[in-house]
Design a protein around this motif. Structure first.
Motif, PDB file in Angstrom:
ATOM      1  N   LYS A  31       0.879  -1.289   0.003  1.00  0.00           N
ATOM      2  CA  LYS A  31      -0.086   0.009  -0.220  1.00  0.00           C
ATOM      3  C   LYS A  31       0.906   1.068  -0.050  1.00  0.00           C
ATOM      4  CE  LYS A  31      -3.743   2.723   1.009  1.00  0.00           C
ATOM      5  NZ  LYS A  31      -4.731   2.767  -0.243  1.00  0.00           N
ATOM      6  N   SER A  32       0.604   2.013  -1.223  1.00  0.00           N
ATOM      7  CA  SER A  32       1.551   3.324  -1.247  1.00  0.00           C
ATOM      8  C   SER A  32       1.003   4.447  -0.243  1.00  0.00           C
ATOM      9  CB  SER A  32       1.646   3.694  -2.584  1.00  0.00           C
ATOM     10  OG  SER A  32       2.410   2.668  -3.465  1.00  0.00           O
ATOM     11  N   ILE A  33       1.831   4.863   0.546  1.00  0.00           N
ATOM     12  CA  ILE A  33       1.330   6.312   1.385  1.00  0.00           C
ATOM     13  C   ILE A  33       2.387   7.146   1.469  1.00  0.00           C
ATOM     14  CG2 ILE A  33      -0.342   4.984   2.923  1.00  0.00           C
ATOM     15  CD1 ILE A  33       2.016   4.779   4.707  1.00  0.00           C
ATOM     16  N   LYS A  34       1.867   8.394   1.518  1.00  0.00           N
ATOM     17  CA  LYS A  34       2.981   9.516   1.248  1.00  0.00           C
ATOM     18  C   LYS A  34       3.078  10.036   2.875  1.00  0.00           C
ATOM     19  CE  LYS A  34       2.425  10.855  -3.422  1.00  0.00           C
ATOM     20  NZ  LYS A  34       2.044  11.885  -4.306  1.00  0.00           N
ATOM     21  N   VAL A  35       4.260  10.296   3.351  1.00  0.00           N
ATOM     22  CA  VAL A  35       4.440  10.838   4.801  1.00  0.00           C
ATOM     23  C   VAL A  35       5.262  12.081   4.619  1.00  0.00           C
ATOM     24  CG1 VAL A  35       5.248  10.348   6.976  1.00  0.00           C
ATOM     25  CG2 VAL A  35       4.401   8.589   5.635  1.00  0.00           C
ATOM     26  N   LEU A  61       3.276  -2.171   3.711  1.00  0.00           N
ATOM     27  CA  LEU A  61       3.376  -0.643   3.209  1.00  0.00           C
ATOM     28  C   LEU A  61       4.538  -0.044   2.709  1.00  0.00           C
ATOM     29  CD1 LEU A  61       1.948   0.672   6.891  1.00  0.00           C
ATOM     30  CD2 LEU A  61       0.606   0.279   4.943  1.00  0.00           C
ATOM     31  N   ASP A  62       4.322   0.976   1.658  1.00  0.00           N
ATOM     32  CA  ASP A  62       5.352   1.466   1.015  1.00  0.00           C
ATOM     33  C   ASP A  62       5.321   2.984   1.053  1.00  0.00           C
ATOM     34  OD1 ASP A  62       7.238   1.792  -0.665  1.00  0.00           O
ATOM     35  OD2 ASP A  62       6.222   1.826  -2.473  1.00  0.00           O
ATOM     36  N   PRO A  63       5.612   3.345   2.495  1.00  0.00           N
ATOM     37  CA  PRO A  63       5.575   4.839   2.456  1.00  0.00           C
ATOM     38  C   PRO A  63       6.819   5.525   1.916  1.00  0.00           C
ATOM     39  CG  PRO A  63       7.024   3.596   4.088  1.00  0.00           C
ATOM     40  CD  PRO A  63       6.685   2.662   3.429  1.00  0.00           C
ATOM     41  N   GLU A  64       6.286   6.748   1.250  1.00  0.00           N
ATOM     42  CA  GLU A  64       7.211   7.766   0.669  1.00  0.00           C
ATOM     43  C   GLU A  64       7.432   8.743   1.743  1.00  0.00           C
ATOM     44  OE1 GLU A  64       7.416  10.833  -3.122  1.00  0.00           O
ATOM     45  OE2 GLU A  64       5.890   9.430  -2.991  1.00  0.00           O
ATOM     46  N   PHE A  65       8.584   9.230   2.100  1.00  0.00           N
ATOM     47  CA  PHE A  65       8.842  10.319   2.830  1.00  0.00           C
ATOM     48  C   PHE A  65       9.168  11.553   2.196  1.00  0.00           C
ATOM     49  CE2 PHE A  65       9.417   6.462   5.446  1.00  0.00           C
ATOM     50  CZ  PHE A  65       8.842   6.493   6.528  1.00  0.00           C
ATOM     51  N   ILE A  66       8.380  12.490   2.467  1.00  0.00           N
ATOM     52  CA  ILE A  66       8.535  13.751   1.716  1.00  0.00           C
ATOM     53  C   ILE A  66       9.044  14.733   2.726  1.00  0.00           C
ATOM     54  CG2 ILE A  66       7.523  15.631   0.249  1.00  0.00           C
ATOM     55  CD1 ILE A  66       5.386  13.378  -0.644  1.00  0.00           C
ATOM     56  N   LEU A  67      10.214  15.578   2.339  1.00  0.00           N
ATOM     57  CA  LEU A  67      10.562  16.488   3.477  1.00  0.00           C
ATOM     58  C   LEU A  67       9.672  17.752   3.251  1.00  0.00           C
ATOM     59  CD1 LEU A  67      12.832  17.671   5.439  1.00  0.00           C
ATOM     60  CD2 LEU A  67      14.174  18.202   3.486  1.00  0.00           C
ATOM     61  N   THR A  68       9.197  18.099   4.190  1.00  0.00           N
ATOM     62  CA  THR A  68       8.241  19.283   4.169  1.00  0.00           C
ATOM     63  C   THR A  68       8.460  20.108   5.453  1.00  0.00           C
ATOM     64  OG1 THR A  68       6.534  17.634   3.548  1.00  0.00           O
ATOM     65  CG2 THR A  68       5.789  19.753   4.204  1.00  0.00           C
ATOM     66  N   PRO A  69       9.441  21.038   5.217  1.00  0.00           N
ATOM     67  CA  PRO A  69      10.046  22.009   6.280  1.00  0.00           C
ATOM     68  C   PRO A  69       9.105  22.830   7.053  1.00  0.00           C
ATOM     69  CG  PRO A  69      11.459  22.283   4.488  1.00  0.00           C
ATOM     70  CD  PRO A  69      10.382  21.421   3.974  1.00  0.00           C
ATOM     71  N   GLY A  70       8.902  22.706   8.346  1.00  0.00           N
ATOM     72  CA  GLY A  70       7.993  23.589   8.890  1.00  0.00           C
ATOM     73  C   GLY A  70       6.539  22.753   9.646  1.00  0.00           C
ATOM     74  N   ALA A  71       6.367  22.674  10.844  1.00  0.00           N
ATOM     75  CA  ALA A  71       5.307  21.705  11.027  1.00  0.00           C
ATOM     76  C   ALA A  71       3.855  22.382  10.511  1.00  0.00           C
ATOM     77  CB  ALA A  71       5.123  21.765  12.546  1.00  0.00           C
ATOM     78  N   ASP A  72       3.801  23.655  10.372  1.00  0.00           N
ATOM     79  CA  ASP A  72       2.645  24.135   9.653  1.00  0.00           C
ATOM     80  C   ASP A  72       2.371  23.917   8.156  1.00  0.00           C
ATOM     81  OD1 ASP A  72       4.986  25.683   9.139  1.00  0.00           O
ATOM     82  OD2 ASP A  72       4.112  27.674   8.782  1.00  0.00           O
ATOM     83  N   LYS A  73       3.558  23.739   7.630  1.00  0.00           N
ATOM     84  CA  LYS A  73       3.487  23.132   5.982  1.00  0.00           C
ATOM     85  C   LYS A  73       3.067  21.601   6.004  1.00  0.00           C
ATOM     86  CE  LYS A  73       6.718  26.407   4.294  1.00  0.00           C
ATOM     87  NZ  LYS A  73       6.687  27.377   5.506  1.00  0.00           N
ATOM     88  N   VAL A  74       3.553  20.781   7.282  1.00  0.00           N
ATOM     89  CA  VAL A  74       3.275  19.528   7.191  1.00  0.00           C
ATOM     90  C   VAL A  74       1.564  19.180   7.552  1.00  0.00           C
ATOM     91  CG1 VAL A  74       3.471  17.350   8.611  1.00  0.00           C
ATOM     92  CG2 VAL A  74       5.290  18.682   8.190  1.00  0.00           C
ATOM     93  N   THR A  75       1.118  19.822   8.385  1.00  0.00           N
ATOM     94  CA  THR A  75      -0.337  19.843   8.691  1.00  0.00           C
ATOM     95  C   THR A  75      -1.148  20.442   7.485  1.00  0.00           C
ATOM     96  OG1 THR A  75      -0.510  22.014   9.868  1.00  0.00           O
ATOM     97  CG2 THR A  75       0.026  20.032  11.211  1.00  0.00           C
ATOM     98  N   ALA A  76      -0.637  21.331   6.691  1.00  0.00           N
ATOM     99  CA  ALA A  76      -1.259  21.943   5.379  1.00  0.00           C
ATOM    100  C   ALA A  76      -1.261  20.710   4.273  1.00  0.00           C
ATOM    101  CB  ALA A  76      -0.705  23.085   4.871  1.00  0.00           C
ATOM    102  N   ALA A  77      -0.374  20.067   4.394  1.00  0.00           N
ATOM    103  CA  ALA A  77      -0.127  18.847   3.301  1.00  0.00           C
ATOM    104  C   ALA A  77      -0.902  17.787   3.684  1.00  0.00           C
ATOM    105  CB  ALA A  77       1.385  18.410   2.983  1.00  0.00           C
ATOM    106  N   VAL A  78      -1.227  17.566   5.019  1.00  0.00           N
ATOM    107  CA  VAL A  78      -2.101  16.450   5.231  1.00  0.00           C
ATOM    108  C   VAL A  78      -3.658  16.886   5.255  1.00  0.00           C
ATOM    109  CG1 VAL A  78      -3.034  14.841   7.329  1.00  0.00           C
ATOM    110  CG2 VAL A  78      -0.564  15.513   7.192  1.00  0.00           C
ATOM    111  N   LEU A  79      -3.913  18.024   5.391  1.00  0.00           N
ATOM    112  CA  LEU A  79      -5.361  18.576   5.249  1.00  0.00           C
ATOM    113  C   LEU A  79      -5.596  18.616   3.938  1.00  0.00           C
ATOM    114  CD1 LEU A  79      -5.265  21.673   8.101  1.00  0.00           C
ATOM    115  CD2 LEU A  79      -6.658  19.344   8.178  1.00  0.00           C
TER     116      LEU A  79
END
Length: 328
Positions: A31-35, A61-79
């Motif tokens: 299962k591909s997932i983005k983190v 699982l096949d996670p792809e880890f994507i560097l997303t500097p800043g916790a605010d940007k991480v939550t924006a990506a999830v939302l």
């Protein structure tokens, strides 16, 4: 003879194609997932150990880890749905909840339990005390970010007013803090590894204290996902949590050098010797949770820190922000 050779080659090709087909079939079952991860640091050694040792694959699982500097940007990506899972400070999910988001973010697994930054001084200080920072310039990180807020909290706990007794610069982006310090800005800077060790090696600065040790136990870096995603994909969340737990188990049961060897490919610009030193530095401050479970008292403490910094409009209920349903 020629016919025999052709027959052997054909036979070998058939075997190769069969193996390739089976391999591709196995791969397709993952299962591909983005983190979105807030930064790439040895601080997250258990996650990289889980990745290197194949724990995610064993959970399908096949996670792809994507560097997303800043916790605010991480939550924006999830939302926004750009990624399925966020990996950042849990304080960012508190902000999302207080903004009235209906499909808010729920933290489902903890990884680090203390701030991972270190106070780096421009001068060598063998007997450093927070009082030494009075009337000094400090590159503290983003306003509302955990490193800066934890530092402020520790200063207040030691009778130092972070607004009046020193100057904390919050205008410099996380990725630029080390460069600014090297360029001559500030008497102190708070840095994660491997940047802190690199400055020491270059003779530019000296690690004098751990912000994590000063700040205490909190759900510092956690995994989160939208409430609806967790409800619809419990198998993914459970499998992911198991993989992370195994990563935690590995780090706690193996030596600094063994851990460094396993995660070495994640940090190609860092030598095994330096990586081993950094793993030890994080182990020495007891940076990692033993289990993925996130406790209420730790959550209460992080709200205390955020509230003390003036960044929390109102406290949020623990049972809304966290679930330990998948913790082992």
């Amino acid at each position: 003879m020629k016919k025999i050779t052709i027959a052997i080659i054909a036979f070998l090709l058939i075997i190769a194609l069969t193996v390739l087909t089976l391999f591709n079939k196995e791969e397709s079952n993952l299962k591909s997932i983005k983190v979105a991860e807030v930064t790439h640091s040895v601080f997250y050694a258990p996650q990289y150990a889980a990745k290197a040792l194949g724990y995610f694959e064993e959970e399908g699982l096949d996670p792809e880890f994507i560097l997303t500097p800043g916790a605010d940007k991480v939550t924006a990506a999830v939302l926004s749905g750009d990624v399925e899972i966020g990996f950042c400070g849990s304080e960012a999910t508190i902000y999302v909840y207080n903004q009235g988001e209906k499909d808010y973010l729920v933290n489902f697994a903890g990884l680090t339990k203390k701030d991972g930054s270190f106070i780096v001084s421009r001068k060598k200080e063998d007997n450093f005390k927070l009082e030494n920072m009075k009337e000094k310039d400090v590159i503290g990180g983003r306003k509302g970010g955990m490193p800066e807020m934890t530092l402020e909290w520790a200063l207040r706990e030691n009778g130092i007013d972070p607004k009046k007794d020193l100057n904390i610069d919050t205008s410099i982006e996380f990725a630029s803090m080390a460069g600014a310090f090297i360029g001559g800005t500030g008497d102190y800077v708070t840095l994660f590894e491997p940047q802190a060790l690199q400055l020491e090696k270059e003779g530019v600065g000296y690690v004098v204290a751990s912000v994590g040790e000063l700040g205490g136990v909190v759900p510092y870096t956690t995994y989160n996902a939208k409430k609806s995603y967790i409800e619809k994909n419990p198998d993914v969340i459970e499998g992911y949590t198991r993989a992370i737990q195994r990563g935690l188990d590995y780090v706690h049961s193996h030596s600094d050098e063994e851990v460094a060897k396993v995660i070495l490919d994640e940090f190609p610009d860092t030598s095994l010797e330096d990586l081993t030193k950094i793993v030890k530095r994080y182990r020495d401050i007891d940076a990692w949770f033993k289990t993925t479970e996130i406790k209420k008292e730790d959550f209460d403490h992080i709200q205390e820190i955020v509230s003390s910094a003036g960044e929390l409009d109102k406290k949020v209920p623990y049972n809304k922000m966290f679930t330990n349903a998948y913790a082992k």
